[in-house]
Design a protein around this motif. Structure first.
Motif, mmCIF file in Angstrom:
data_model
loop_
_atom_site.group_PDB
_atom_site.id
_atom_site.type_symbol
_atom_site.label_atom_id
_atom_site.label_comp_id
_atom_site.label_asym_id
_atom_site.label_seq_id
_atom_site.Cartn_x
_atom_site.Cartn_y
_atom_site.Cartn_z
ATOM 1 N N ASN A 41 0.807 -1.212 0.000
ATOM 2 C CA ASN A 41 0.000 0.000 0.000
ATOM 3 C C ASN A 41 0.850 1.276 0.000
ATOM 4 O O ASN A 41 0.357 2.348 -0.299
ATOM 5 C CB ASN A 41 -0.943 -0.004 1.207
ATOM 6 N N LYS A 42 2.121 1.162 0.367
ATOM 7 C CA LYS A 42 2.917 2.384 0.550
ATOM 8 C C LYS A 42 3.076 3.176 -0.751
ATOM 9 O O LYS A 42 3.063 4.400 -0.741
ATOM 10 C CB LYS A 42 4.299 2.053 1.139
ATOM 11 N N LYS A 45 0.013 5.304 -1.373
ATOM 12 C CA LYS A 45 -0.103 6.480 -0.509
ATOM 13 C C LYS A 45 0.915 7.560 -0.886
ATOM 14 O O LYS A 45 0.753 8.723 -0.554
ATOM 15 C CB LYS A 45 0.066 6.066 0.953
ATOM 16 N N ASN A 70 7.866 0.900 7.383
ATOM 17 C CA ASN A 70 7.854 0.536 5.959
ATOM 18 C C ASN A 70 7.689 1.778 5.091
ATOM 19 O O ASN A 70 8.179 1.829 3.968
ATOM 20 C CB ASN A 70 6.693 -0.414 5.657
ATOM 21 N N SER A 170 -5.238 -4.598 6.571
ATOM 22 C CA SER A 170 -4.550 -4.217 7.811
ATOM 23 C C SER A 170 -4.634 -2.707 7.989
ATOM 24 O O SER A 170 -4.663 -1.964 7.013
ATOM 25 C CB SER A 170 -3.069 -4.575 7.754
ATOM 26 N N VAL A 171 -4.589 -2.290 9.242
ATOM 27 C CA VAL A 171 -4.729 -0.863 9.548
ATOM 28 C C VAL A 171 -3.567 -0.384 10.413
ATOM 29 O O VAL A 171 -3.242 -1.000 11.433
ATOM 30 C CB VAL A 171 -6.061 -0.628 10.296
ATOM 31 N N GLY A 172 -2.934 0.690 9.965
ATOM 32 C CA GLY A 172 -1.927 1.357 10.791
ATOM 33 C C GLY A 172 -2.465 2.732 11.142
ATOM 34 O O GLY A 172 -2.940 2.987 12.240
ATOM 35 N N SER A 173 -2.469 3.608 10.141
ATOM 36 C CA SER A 173 -3.100 4.917 10.317
ATOM 37 C C SER A 173 -4.560 4.879 9.880
ATOM 38 O O SER A 173 -5.342 5.751 10.233
ATOM 39 C CB SER A 173 -2.356 5.958 9.489
ATOM 40 N N GLY A 174 -4.899 3.893 9.063
ATOM 41 C CA GLY A 174 -6.251 3.805 8.503
ATOM 42 C C GLY A 174 -6.375 4.467 7.138
ATOM 43 O O GLY A 174 -7.438 4.422 6.515
ATOM 44 N N THR A 175 -5.291 5.048 6.667
ATOM 45 C CA THR A 175 -5.325 5.765 5.385
ATOM 46 C C THR A 175 -5.756 4.845 4.238
ATOM 47 O O THR A 175 -6.586 5.226 3.400
ATOM 48 C CB THR A 175 -3.922 6.340 5.070
ATOM 49 N N THR A 176 -5.216 3.639 4.227
ATOM 50 C CA THR A 176 -5.546 2.695 3.154
ATOM 51 C C THR A 176 -7.005 2.283 3.234
ATOM 52 O O THR A 176 -7.716 2.260 2.224
ATOM 53 C CB THR A 176 -4.620 1.463 3.239
ATOM 54 N N ASP A 251 3.891 -10.667 6.226
ATOM 55 C CA ASP A 251 4.840 -9.901 7.037
ATOM 56 C C ASP A 251 4.484 -10.007 8.514
ATOM 57 O O ASP A 251 3.321 -10.231 8.864
ATOM 58 C CB ASP A 251 4.891 -8.428 6.584
ATOM 59 N N TYR A 254 1.952 -6.693 10.044
ATOM 60 C CA TYR A 254 0.567 -6.404 9.652
ATOM 61 C C TYR A 254 -0.202 -7.609 9.095
ATOM 62 O O TYR A 254 -1.201 -8.043 9.663
ATOM 63 C CB TYR A 254 0.533 -5.299 8.580
ATOM 64 N N THR A 284 -0.864 -6.085 1.895
ATOM 65 C CA THR A 284 -0.350 -4.722 1.796
ATOM 66 C C THR A 284 1.179 -4.659 1.783
ATOM 67 O O THR A 284 1.751 -3.574 1.902
ATOM 68 C CB THR A 284 -0.914 -3.882 2.960
ATOM 69 N N GLY A 285 1.832 -5.806 1.660
ATOM 70 C CA GLY A 285 3.302 -5.798 1.520
ATOM 71 C C GLY A 285 4.000 -5.819 2.865
ATOM 72 O O GLY A 285 3.640 -6.594 3.747
ATOM 73 N N GLY A 286 5.018 -4.973 3.008
ATOM 74 C CA GLY A 286 5.720 -4.888 4.294
ATOM 75 C C GLY A 286 6.740 -5.981 4.535
ATOM 76 O O GLY A 286 7.233 -6.145 5.650
HETATM 77 C C1 LIG Z 1 1.854 0.709 6.561
HETATM 78 C C2 LIG Z 1 1.232 -0.612 6.428
HETATM 79 C C3 LIG Z 1 -0.131 -0.819 6.707
HETATM 80 C C4 LIG Z 1 -1.008 0.271 7.290
HETATM 81 O O1 LIG Z 1 -1.471 1.167 6.342
HETATM 82 P P1 LIG Z 1 -2.328 2.456 6.770
HETATM 83 O O2 LIG Z 1 -2.690 3.082 5.492
HETATM 84 O O3 LIG Z 1 -1.397 3.339 7.573
HETATM 85 O O4 LIG Z 1 -3.464 2.022 7.589
HETATM 86 C C5 LIG Z 1 -0.667 -2.071 6.481
HETATM 87 N N1 LIG Z 1 0.091 -3.079 6.022
HETATM 88 C C6 LIG Z 1 1.407 -2.930 5.753
HETATM 89 C C7 LIG Z 1 2.176 -4.092 5.266
HETATM 90 C C8 LIG Z 1 2.018 -1.690 5.937
HETATM 91 O O5 LIG Z 1 3.330 -1.565 5.692
#
Ligand SMILES: *Cc1c(COP(=O)(O)O)cnc(C)c1O
Length: 299
Positions: A41-42, A45, A70, A170-176, A251, A254, A284-286
């Protein structure tokens, strides 16, 4: 402006014995395959953020992240590819650099280390100016979490074929997740998996970007394995098994926790997904982060 390999993205069906006819289909969207470093996903974004640098005529970028981010490596690689100078404000001081930070340096990124307390000011432009000259530089927030990041994440839906009833991410910031929700048909359920303790607080923040669309978004934060970046042998075993069965590397931060959660949601008396659900899980990779558990994984 695309350096990713669109052709490399595939939708890969997971073996039916894994989901045991509890849903009608379960597939994985392999965004991990788009680029070896700018994975998952990076890239999505970053792409419109980079375009902004071009539109504004800037040749330098400033961004933010921790030692295992990541986003930082992806930003470093993308900046290199497009000929931008890039500086990262790194959260915390490190006596020994993490493999991620070493990669960033190798890709030409300048790192400026600040304490965790200082880092809390990251959204304050006046503070930032005291750390590094911000004039004529594009500032990309941590994780690419801004309107351009959310817009780019919408493009992921280009790869999502019609007919899915559920998308898991998967959610980190939720942007995706926000980008996906905004671009997917309203009838699709979007389920987010937060790999950190008490991550459900993110839902409120996410909802501010989804006016009127709250219905089909659900977040789970149960499967954090002790917290963000934490893991145990059960998770490692799960990742190895998953790889053996599907030939898909997950990974450690996430996607492993998401798929573990998906599996849990399939079990039990009252399954979360409907019988007729067609579920798409987004990889989403990573994978670069797996260097921290090298030797434990059988891939
Ligand atoms: C950064 C990341 C996420 C989270 O993405 P957000 O858009 O910040 O929610 C999910 N999966 C992987 C593998 C990431 O590297």
């Amino acid at each position: 402006m695309d350096i990713i390999h669109e052709d490399a993205v595939v939708i890969q069906p997971l073996n039916n014995d894994w989901y045991q006819n509890k849903v009608a289909a379960m597939d994985m969207l392999r965004l991990d395959l788009i680029h070896p470093v700018i994975s998952g996903n990076k890239w999505f974004k970053l792409k419109y953020n980079l375009q902004q640098a071009k539109v504004k005529g800037y040749d330098s970028i400033i961004t933010f992240g921790g030692g295992f981010s990541n986003h930082l490596v992806a930003a470093a690689a993308a900046a290199k590819e497009y000929g931008y100078k890039i500086t990262a404000i790194v959260r915390g001081k490190y006596d020994v650099l993490t493999p991620t930070l070493k990669d960033c340096i190798e890709l030409g990124m300048e790192l400026i280390f600040v304490t965790k307390q200082e880092y809390a000011n990251k959204e304050n432009p006046e503070w930032l100016q005291t750390i590094t000259d911000t004039k004529n530089k594009l500032v990309i927030p941590e994780g690419g979490a801004n309107e351009w990041g959310r817009l780019g994440a919408q493009d992921i839906t280009r790869y999502i074929l019609e007919g899915y009833t559920d998308v898991c991410v998967s959610v980190g910031s939720g942007t995706t997740l926000i980008g996906l929700r905004n671009a997917l048909p309203a009838s699709v359920n979007v389920t987010g998996f937060v790999p950190m303790k008490e991550g459900n607080y993110l839902l409120d923040e996410i909802m501010t970007h989804l006016p009127g669309k709250s219905k089909r978004v659900k977040l789970f934060d149960y499967w954090h394995f002790g917290g963000f970046g934490k893991w145990n042998s059960e998770l490692i075993d799960f990742m190895n098994e998953f790889h053996k069965k599907h030939e898909i590397p997950l990974d450690i931060i996430y996607t492993s926790k998401m798929m573990y959660g998906v599996k849990e949601l399939l079990s039990g008396e009252r399954p979360y997904f409907n019988d007729g659900a067609r579920v798409l899980c987004i990889h989403t990779g990573g994978l670069q982060g797996n260097i921290s558990v090298k030797g434990k994984l059988e891939y």
